[in-house]
Design an enzyme around this catalytic site. Sequence first.
Site, mmCIF file in Angstrom:
data_model
loop_
_atom_site.group_PDB
_atom_site.id
_atom_site.type_symbol
_atom_site.label_atom_id
_atom_site.label_comp_id
_atom_site.label_asym_id
_atom_site.label_seq_id
_atom_site.Cartn_x
_atom_site.Cartn_y
_atom_site.Cartn_z
ATOM 1 N N GLU A 32 0.815 -1.213 0.000
ATOM 2 C CA GLU A 32 0.000 0.000 0.000
ATOM 3 C C GLU A 32 0.851 1.265 0.000
ATOM 4 O OE1 GLU A 32 -3.018 0.418 -0.652
ATOM 5 O OE2 GLU A 32 -3.570 -1.692 -0.653
ATOM 6 N N TYR A 115 -6.450 6.783 4.033
ATOM 7 C CA TYR A 115 -6.581 5.785 2.977
ATOM 8 C C TYR A 115 -5.886 4.479 3.355
ATOM 9 C CZ TYR A 115 -5.457 2.760 -0.766
ATOM 10 O OH TYR A 115 -5.296 1.615 -1.483
ATOM 11 N N ASP A 133 -9.649 6.731 -2.201
ATOM 12 C CA ASP A 133 -8.424 7.126 -2.899
ATOM 13 C C ASP A 133 -8.801 7.790 -4.218
ATOM 14 O OD1 ASP A 133 -9.322 5.035 -4.436
ATOM 15 O OD2 ASP A 133 -7.309 4.314 -4.891
#
Length: 353
Positions: A32, A115, A133
Amino acid sequence: MLSNQIINWYNQHKRDLPWRQTKDAYLIWISEIMLQQTKVASVIEYYLRFIDRFPTIGDLAMAEEQEVLKMWQGLGYYSRARNLHTASKTIQSQHNGVFPVNYPDILELKGIGTYTAAAISAFAFNLPYAVLDGNVFRILSRYYGVKTPIDSSVGKKIFQKLASETMGKASPEIYNQAIIEFGALQCTPKSPKCDICPLLKSCTASQSGLVALLPKKTKQIKLKNRYFYYLFLSCNDSLAIVKREGNDIWRNLYQFPLIEKSESISMEELLQSKEWIDCFGNSELVIQSIYKNKVHKLTHQNIHISFIHITISNDTGIKEKFKFISWEEWENYPVPKPIESFIKLFLKKESES
DNA sequence: CATGCGTGGAA
DNA sequence: TTTCCAAGCAT
């Protein structure tokens, strides 16, 4: 129901990506962070190399920052690597080396915002947090025809609520992957594939011809010009190296000694500048060659870069002013892209002659 | 809260 | 060739 339509699409079109084969929060975390503002295609090789070298949180926490940055070299936004390293140490000292299992604790880690905290919560622990996002902003603004700027504080609240409602009671793990993938492959920023979109009929933007105008943003970026004059000092088989400090681009990466100006200057002016005098005084130097003014274009600045190659003999005393390392040692130092490119170019020329 | 942080690929 | 901007975040 929108969430079901997106999940159906996902089941037919999803890619097989390395980080989708694990539920290890650490591995999902790495992926991520790397994926922030970065395309999947760029991330894959970095991800595989990184987790091979640092398979666990402990491996990352024990490493030197320099090596972590080296693994990140070329990927950009290097604060991500520094924050990743910092957070791994936090997990070791404050969470017994175990990645935190709830949203608030995850959110507190350096480099993790709303996020990423939602993404890890959903992908690793299937917790009901809807990710928001760039993909989700884009899809929701188009589908519901929301013209509120996504980079405003009001916009963020509106879209966060919309994102949660849209997820509803769908599986957080599957739905969040699905909507992101839908944005990446189907509802793309430019030239979205509306002609083959399963949501065509119910999409507000497509029905009203607004697709190209959404999502709306307010921010405008302005460009700065900077002028870097790198002093490429070589002495037999060694060369000068300097670590970048301060709150600036390429923090903690390595480069050559640098004279920076806010405007373009001539070589004569450079040779007479204060910075030059500080480096060399009146020493007689042999300037071998000059690689002129390549422009390195970044999001907020254009950096005009020149390399002045100077050869130095062992007894000039200038060797005392900088740290010199061998060519072999360069492999261990993380460097910005333009430095990497220059070194490759130089070595290629060397081997040819 | 506006700004700065990297790089590469697509159009 | 130039322009745009991507699975955001810290300050």
